[in-house]
Design an enzyme around this catalytic site. Structure first.
Site, PDB file in Angstrom:
ATOM      1  N   HIS A  80      82.824  -8.820  43.136  1.00  0.00           N
ATOM      2  CA  HIS A  80      84.783  -8.118  42.934  1.00  0.00           C
ATOM      3  C   HIS A  80      85.100  -9.340  42.392  1.00  0.00           C
ATOM      4  O   HIS A  80      84.386 -10.760  42.316  1.00  0.00           O
ATOM      5  CB  HIS A  80      84.630  -9.577  44.965  1.00  0.00           C
ATOM      6  CG  HIS A  80      86.075  -9.164  45.557  1.00  0.00           C
ATOM      7  ND1 HIS A  80      87.301  -9.254  44.699  1.00  0.00           N
ATOM      8  CD2 HIS A  80      86.452  -7.366  46.724  1.00  0.00           C
ATOM      9  CE1 HIS A  80      87.949  -9.100  45.391  1.00  0.00           C
ATOM     10  NE2 HIS A  80      87.758  -7.748  46.553  1.00  0.00           N
ATOM     11  N   ASP A  99      82.629  -4.477  52.028  1.00  0.00           N
ATOM     12  CA  ASP A  99      82.242  -3.639  52.137  1.00  0.00           C
ATOM     13  C   ASP A  99      80.872  -3.258  52.826  1.00  0.00           C
ATOM     14  O   ASP A  99      79.918  -3.005  53.496  1.00  0.00           O
ATOM     15  CB  ASP A  99      82.290  -2.359  51.348  1.00  0.00           C
ATOM     16  CG  ASP A  99      84.458  -1.874  50.409  1.00  0.00           C
ATOM     17  OD1 ASP A  99      84.846  -2.199  51.374  1.00  0.00           O
ATOM     18  OD2 ASP A  99      83.681  -2.624  48.698  1.00  0.00           O
TER      19      ASP A  99
END
Length: 379
Positions: free
Chosen positions: A284, A325
């Site tokens: 990320h 996720d």
């Protein structure tokens, strides 16, 4: 040898507010270290600040400003709702991971909406609720948007009341049971999850409630700046969330997990990367050292063998760590939730943030007007 500046010197060089400086640090654009003479204070790398100041000065033409208004990670709208600082997600001054250990979505909404009491997300009375799922969520928000009153000229309290009603309807469309229980328990009941699963759902909803000015939140704010109703603003956010680079990444993660179960983790990753696709569920840009939301959720979710092997193989192949996720996929697989649960949890949790930003944007009284630049042919 690098030179270092104090916080005050860095702010003066960049002509920005402290939260913008912290955002640059969290994105890896400015190096930071503890002050050797006072570890409670920080110092910032001069070379990084000088380079960033030069780029900012060079790019202040109207077209550059408009383009930067929607560029990933550039703070373009002042907000007090959430930010990422030093790899931590902060909701109005409180650590989101710490909140996720016990807070409900109702309590988190009260914090983000600046209300004194937890928000009640009432389920609309309906003898025959619509079939649960993504399509139902879009249909429900579209109906409410078509009937909703414009936001302009209304009080924050009125907007919050309508937003709470809208989120209650959204929850029902995603399968939440009726009643007055906290949202995570109603959703768990609708999805036939046990008490442990309900606690994991609670944790996920809190962690997903807001995340700076991400794409869907920016979209919701653009809609709000035109005076659109709260339901219309949430619908704009939901549409943006479906993109595979945003909330739609959950579908790719579930597919990757299924590939790993059939062909083995290493083969699945090789195949995925071999098709020139970025590996979903890992890394990320705001969390180079690992997504704290993923770590918090994985601490309360049992991870099955397939995902354990996938995590090992992904770290070995890319050197990156799981993000939120991945944790949502683990939650879905562990408790037998609907296959689209990662997206649905994202939509329901983030709707609280969209509503907070909608109210903040309306109360600011400003309109967001990004300008485009025509580059097509006139012939």
């Amino acid at each position: 040898m690098s030179e270092w500046l104090s916080r005050e010197e860095a702010l003066e060089r960049l002509k920005v507010r402290p939260q913008t400086l912290y955002a640059y640090v969290s994105r890896g654009r400015i190096g930071m270290r503890p002050d050797e003479t006072d570890p409670r204070r920080s110092q910032y790398r001069l070379d990084d600040i000088a380079a960033l100041a030069t780029r900012r000065a060079r790019g202040r033409s109207p077209s550059a400003i408009a383009e930067s208004a929607i560029a990933w990670g550039e703070p373009s709208i002042a907000t007090a709702i959430s930010t990422v600082v030093h790899g931590r997600l902060i909701y109005r001054g409180q650590d989101a991971v710490a909140l996720s250990k016990s807070a409900t979505l109702e309590e988190t909404a009260a914090l983000l909406w600046a209300l004194p009491e937890p928000v009640a997300f009432k389920t609309p009375s309906s003898e025959a609720p619509p079939p649960a799922g993504r399509a139902s969520a879009f249909a429900q928000l579209a109906m409410l948007a078509s009937q909703g009153r414009p936001s302009l000229g209304r009080s924050a309290a009125s907007l919050c009341t309508e937003a709470a009603h809208t989120i209650g309807a959204l929850a029902q469309s995603l399968g939440a049971a009726g009643g007055t229980a906290p949202m995570h328990r109603r959703l768990a009941r609708g999805w036939s999850a046990d008490d442990i699963g309900a606690e994991a759902i609670r944790c996920a909803l809190v962690l997903l409630a807001d995340h700076e000015l991400n794409a869907s939140t920016f979209t919701a704010r653009v809609a709000a700046s035109t005076g659109a109703s709260p339901a219309a603003c949430l619908l704009a956010g939901l549409a943006t969330l479906t993109g595979p680079r945003h909330g739609g990444a959950g579908e790719a993660v579930m597919q990757l997990a299924e590939d790993a179960a059939r062909h083995g983790a290493e083969a699945a990753i090789r195949r995925w990367l071999g098709h020139d696709r970025p590996l979903p569920a890992f890394s990320h840009p705001l969390y180079p050292d690992g997504d704290p939301r993923a770590a918090a959720l994985l601490a309360v979710v049992p991870v099955d063998e397939t995902l354990q092997q996938l995590e090992k193989a992904a770290i070995a192949a890319t050197g990156t760590h799981p993000n939120i996720d991945f944790a949502l996929a683990a939650l879905t697989r562990s408790f037998g939730l609907p296959r689209d649960a990662p997206f649905q949890l994202f939509a329901l949790g983030r709707s609280v943030g969209w509503a907070a930003h909608t109210v903040e944007q309306i109360m600011s009284g400003s309109i967001i007007r990004p300008r485009g630049r025509y580059e097509g042919s006139l012939t």
